[in-house]
Write an enzyme that holds these catalytic residues in place. Sequence first.
Site, PDB file in Angstrom:
ATOM      1  N   LYS A 116     -14.538   7.292 -34.710  1.00 19.89           N
ATOM      2  CA  LYS A 116     -15.184   8.419 -35.376  1.00 19.89           C
ATOM      3  C   LYS A 116     -16.695   8.207 -35.341  1.00 19.89           C
ATOM      4  CE  LYS A 116     -14.954  10.954 -39.812  1.00 19.89           C
ATOM      5  NZ  LYS A 116     -14.302  10.981 -41.141  1.00 19.89           N
ATOM      6  N   SER A 154     -12.220  15.279 -42.420  1.00 19.87           N
ATOM      7  CA  SER A 154     -13.333  15.299 -41.491  1.00 19.87           C
ATOM      8  C   SER A 154     -13.073  14.562 -40.186  1.00 19.87           C
ATOM      9  CB  SER A 154     -14.566  14.683 -42.168  1.00 19.87           C
ATOM     10  OG  SER A 154     -14.324  13.316 -42.511  1.00 19.87           O
ATOM     11  N   SER A 206      -9.583  12.526 -45.553  1.00 22.31           N
ATOM     12  CA  SER A 206     -10.116  12.828 -44.222  1.00 22.31           C
ATOM     13  C   SER A 206      -9.413  12.134 -43.073  1.00 22.31           C
ATOM     14  CB  SER A 206     -11.616  12.501 -44.169  1.00 22.31           C
ATOM     15  OG  SER A 206     -12.342  13.413 -44.948  1.00 22.31           O
TER      16      SER A 206
END
Length: 493
Positions: free
Chosen positions: A79, A154, A178
């Site tokens: 990420k 996210s 997330s």
Amino acid sequence: MNCVSLSLREASELLASGRMTSVDMCRAFLDRIRKVEDRVHALLNWKEEDILRQAAESDARRANGKLLSAFDGIPVTLKDNICASGQQCTCASRILEGFISPYDATVTEKLKKAGFVLLGRANMDEFAMGSSCENSAYQKTANPWNLDCVPGGSSGGSAASVAAGETVIALGSDTGGSIRQPASFCGIVGLKPTYGRVSRYGLVAFASSLDQIGPMSKSVYDAAAMLDVIAGQDPMDCTSLPQEKENFADDVEVFEKNPRLDGVKIGLPKEYFELEGLSSGVKAVTEKAIETLKKLGAEFVNISLPHTRYSMACYYIVATAEASANLARFDGIRYGYRSPRATDIQSTYFLSRGEGFGMEVARRIMLGTYVLSSGYYDAYYLKAQKVRTLLRRDFEEAYKKCDLIFTPVSPVPAFRFGEKADPLQMYLSDVFTTALNLSGDCGISIPAGLDETSGMPVGIQLMAPAMEEKRLFRTGRAFELAREQKEFLAPLD
């Protein structure tokens, strides 16, 4: 050979057998990226030359009998809020565009020491603020199951890259769901470890008391194996916990020989199932999952988490307050974006932040600044911290009656782009996940079936007390084996 469906375990066995080299495996995934990335938009960047260099080094180690681990040579996606030395780390924000990390996050360092090949940077909601991956400053990631739908957030890019077959496994971060929510939306496994189980050093902070790095994978075993790699106390993170090495993957392998749940008590919190907005499709998949677990020998008991109704309000006060403080460092002066219209220190600060931050980030900074301001601190932030203590006590009482807690991950399956333009509607996507971050306990999202109306994946959530990830892995693996389905691979072809 078609690699897109390879799990971490399968990739390791394939390399060990000599049937494939790391270079060949990485080339296969690069081919997959070239084939589907222009539709999915899961990755912000990747460097083919660097990926193949890492793979060649792995093959050389294997040939010389100097393997770093069983996972040496396997590609992993990070990420874009996890630092990797020499790589751009933007948190999907304009304000960090062009920023090259000068150091490795602790998890990145551990991945390198295990020989993983760093494949690319996954898209995300800007600074991890969002539930749909629509808040990235660069692109909107699509759900590989339906390109008109969001992948969740996210960590939407990490989830989509796994579900689209662009990588073997990925790392995300979980502040209020997330990891778990996008894993559910994309039909993969997502683990939120105990707070402090995994070092946060090198994770760009959103809300420091809530953030936790975790794996997003194609199976429960893979999540356990990755946790073995990245877990551990870290002197660079004062909140990381002292812990013995637990060999989660080995425990799962032993359990697989007799995957029964006899004697396991699973709690059903009445408050979670009484909340408005639970779709009929999610409810149907959830009920079927309960029946599957019962057939495996699990006993379900009714429990209560009475302060659940305050968890969302509590979360959005604590999280925004901490975000307001953490994001103050991005000022256009020290590093990152600087407005070309700036003429002095004051205009540099105001213009750079105004132009560099997106709408959702600005919204949360303002809310956090407000709840921390003089005259409102006691009324909001201090009260939220007291409610957080009550929520934690709710979980402690519940675990006196059960070993794990079962809930849906999200009240609805993946929704279409723009469908939840109202921020409050979007925030409610995390209604089942935020309390776990406030309590600091561990949880996992596991694919449970497809929504009968939309055909989109639906996940179930299992929660366990702090440092009891083994309970999650055993129960999750038993459920996974009982279903004998692989929802992680989206029908892109």
